[in-house]
Write an enzyme that holds these catalytic residues in place. Structure first.
Site, PDB file in Angstrom:
ATOM      1  N   ASP A 130       0.877  -1.179   0.000  1.00  0.00           N
ATOM      2  CA  ASP A 130       0.000   0.000   0.000  1.00  0.00           C
ATOM      3  C   ASP A 130       0.907   1.220   0.000  1.00  0.00           C
ATOM      4  O   ASP A 130       2.112   1.114   0.237  1.00  0.00           O
ATOM      5  CB  ASP A 130      -0.879   0.001   1.268  1.00  0.00           C
ATOM      6  CG  ASP A 130      -1.726   1.262   1.376  1.00  0.00           C
ATOM      7  OD1 ASP A 130      -2.412   1.602   0.388  1.00  0.00           O
ATOM      8  OD2 ASP A 130      -1.693   1.935   2.422  1.00  0.00           O
ATOM      9  N   SER A 131       0.323   2.379  -0.211  1.00  0.00           N
ATOM     10  CA  SER A 131       1.085   3.625  -0.141  1.00  0.00           C
ATOM     11  C   SER A 131       1.607   3.868   1.280  1.00  0.00           C
ATOM     12  O   SER A 131       2.526   4.666   1.450  1.00  0.00           O
ATOM     13  CB  SER A 131       0.184   4.785  -0.562  1.00  0.00           C
ATOM     14  OG  SER A 131      -0.998   4.771   0.225  1.00  0.00           O
TER      15      SER A 131
ATOM     16  N   CYS B 292      -4.216  -1.157  -2.060  1.00  0.00           N
ATOM     17  CA  CYS B 292      -4.407   0.292  -2.149  1.00  0.00           C
ATOM     18  C   CYS B 292      -5.358   0.525  -3.317  1.00  0.00           C
ATOM     19  O   CYS B 292      -5.109   0.018  -4.424  1.00  0.00           O
ATOM     20  CB  CYS B 292      -3.052   0.952  -2.400  1.00  0.00           C
ATOM     21  SG  CYS B 292      -3.143   2.705  -2.785  1.00  0.00           S
TER      22      CYS B 292
ATOM     23  N   GLU C  73      -6.309   8.041  10.384  1.00  0.00           N
ATOM     24  CA  GLU C  73      -4.963   7.944  10.965  1.00  0.00           C
ATOM     25  C   GLU C  73      -4.913   8.568  12.356  1.00  0.00           C
ATOM     26  O   GLU C  73      -4.174   8.110  13.222  1.00  0.00           O
ATOM     27  CB  GLU C  73      -3.939   8.596  10.022  1.00  0.00           C
ATOM     28  CG  GLU C  73      -3.771   7.770   8.767  1.00  0.00           C
ATOM     29  CD  GLU C  73      -2.616   8.204   7.884  1.00  0.00           C
ATOM     30  OE1 GLU C  73      -1.882   9.136   8.253  1.00  0.00           O
ATOM     31  OE2 GLU C  73      -2.466   7.593   6.811  1.00  0.00           O
TER      32      GLU C  73
ATOM     33  N   CYS D 256     -11.468   2.890  -0.281  1.00  0.00           N
ATOM     34  CA  CYS D 256     -10.145   3.342   0.182  1.00  0.00           C
ATOM     35  C   CYS D 256      -9.809   2.475   1.383  1.00  0.00           C
ATOM     36  O   CYS D 256     -10.674   2.223   2.238  1.00  0.00           O
ATOM     37  CB  CYS D 256     -10.192   4.808   0.585  1.00  0.00           C
ATOM     38  SG  CYS D 256      -8.668   5.376   1.377  1.00  0.00           S
TER      39      CYS D 256
ATOM     40  N   HIS E  45      -8.239   3.035   3.980  1.00  0.00           N
ATOM     41  CA  HIS E  45      -8.343   3.673   5.302  1.00  0.00           C
ATOM     42  C   HIS E  45      -9.773   3.633   5.851  1.00  0.00           C
ATOM     43  O   HIS E  45      -9.982   3.732   7.056  1.00  0.00           O
ATOM     44  CB  HIS E  45      -7.951   5.154   5.210  1.00  0.00           C
ATOM     45  CG  HIS E  45      -6.487   5.410   5.268  1.00  0.00           C
ATOM     46  ND1 HIS E  45      -5.625   5.006   4.281  1.00  0.00           N
ATOM     47  CD2 HIS E  45      -5.724   6.043   6.195  1.00  0.00           C
ATOM     48  CE1 HIS E  45      -4.394   5.389   4.596  1.00  0.00           C
ATOM     49  NE2 HIS E  45      -4.437   6.014   5.755  1.00  0.00           N
TER      50      HIS E  45
HETATM   51  N1  DGL Z   1      -4.426   3.609   0.754  1.00  0.00           N
HETATM   52  C1  DGL Z   1      -4.851   4.599  -0.198  1.00  0.00           C
HETATM   53  C2  DGL Z   1      -6.036   4.067  -1.019  1.00  0.00           C
HETATM   54  O1  DGL Z   1      -6.651   3.062  -0.695  1.00  0.00           O
HETATM   55  C3  DGL Z   1      -5.229   5.891   0.491  1.00  0.00           C
HETATM   56  C4  DGL Z   1      -4.044   6.684   0.984  1.00  0.00           C
HETATM   57  C5  DGL Z   1      -3.293   7.389  -0.135  1.00  0.00           C
HETATM   58  O2  DGL Z   1      -3.801   8.386  -0.670  1.00  0.00           O
HETATM   59  O3  DGL Z   1      -2.206   6.955  -0.462  1.00  0.00           O
HETATM   60  O4  DGL Z   1      -6.348   4.656  -2.028  1.00  0.00           O
END
Ligand code: DGL
Length: 271
Positions: free
Chosen positions: A14-15, A77, A157, A189, A191
């Site tokens: 993931d990012s 992600c 977060e 997403c 998160h």
């Molecule tokens: N994990 C990213 C997603 O699911 C969200 C966080 C980001 O913008 O990198 O798109």
């Protein structure tokens, strides 16, 4: 050329931190499988970047995980799945699971009135990847309502899932979606599962939420099973967590996302 083997790990990236919600579901569902996780914390967020940049980042995160001999890659992600999944499927020989398809598939099964909502980062919503996937999957006419909710990432977060401020922000983002008559909302997403209760509170009982993390774990299991890649040697599960930048707050936030104390992390340079 990569060839998957039963005893190799599942690679997940993931990012940054969000993919840990997907990892949590995979760890719970596939407790006999080793996990190698890479959070690209040096370059997070992906959700505000262009498709070209996201694809470039994905190439290096994937190369790192391939160097760890993985048997399956999970793109945990939504932004990376939206922009890079096709590229990966064309170039890699191991199975690849993104988060967009499992979520879209589940939403298509759940909707009764054909009105589906999608929320995600700006980049994910702009890509139109959920719309495209939903239209590919659904045989009857559907209407799709999309909305980017960028503030949900920092709220998750911060651990503000039970704060009134989060409910107010959610109402501002989602009020119109609720009124549009959707009966299913995809949390597009990684998160957003952390804010599930807040989002459910705003949307009300009649709207089902699709958690792509759960759906992705199920799809991962299905693929491993159907390809004869499930590990069966009964060894204890090993988990390795790599980051591309050190972050003071990562471990405490990560433990919340992962649903268990985060064991040690290692910072790596990737190219
Ligand atoms: N994990 C990213 C997603 O699911 C969200 C966080 C980001 O913008 O990198 O798109």
């Amino acid at each position: 050329m990569q060839k998957g083997k039963k005893n190799e790990a599942i690679g997940i990236f993931d990012s940054g931190i969000g993919g840990l919600t997907v990892s949590k579901e995979i760890i719970n569902l596939l407790s006999g499988e080793d996990i190698v996780y890479l959070g690209d914390t040096a370059r997070v967020p992906y959700g505000t970047k262009s498709g070209r940049t996201v694809r470039k980042y994905v190439e290096s995160t994937t190369n790192f995980l391939l160097s760890k001999n993985i048997k399956l890659l999970v793109v945990a992600c939504n932004t990376a799945s939206a922009y890079a999944i096709e590229m990966l499927k064309e170039t890699l020989e191991i199975p690849i699971v993104g988060v967009v398809e499992p979520g879209a598939k589940r939403a298509s099964e759940l909707t009764i009135n054909g009105k589906i909502g999608v929320i995600g980062t700006q980049a994910t919503i702009k890509s139109g990847s959920y719309e495209k996937k939903l239209r590919d999957i659904c045989s009857s006419p559907i209407k799709i309502y999309s909305k980017s909710c960028p503030l949900f990432v920092p709220l998750a977060e911060e651990g503000w899932e039970n704060e009134e401020t989060s409910a107010l922000i959610a109402e501002k983002y989602l009020g119109e979606l609720r009124e549009s008559g959707i009966d299913v909302l995809i949390l597009g997403c990684t998160h957003y599962p952390l804010l599930k209760n807040t989002i459910a509170g705003v949307m009300g009982k009649g709207i089902r939420l699709v958690d792509s993390a759960e759906e992705t774990a199920k799809q991962t299991e299905n693929i491993l099973r159907s390809q004869g890649l499930l590990r069966k040697d009964g060894k204890a599960q090993q988990m390795s967590f790599y980051l591309t930048d050190d972050s003071e707050t990562f471990t405490s936030i990560a433990s919340r996302f992962l649903g268990r104390p985060m064991e040690k992390t290692e910072v790596v340079d990737i190219v």
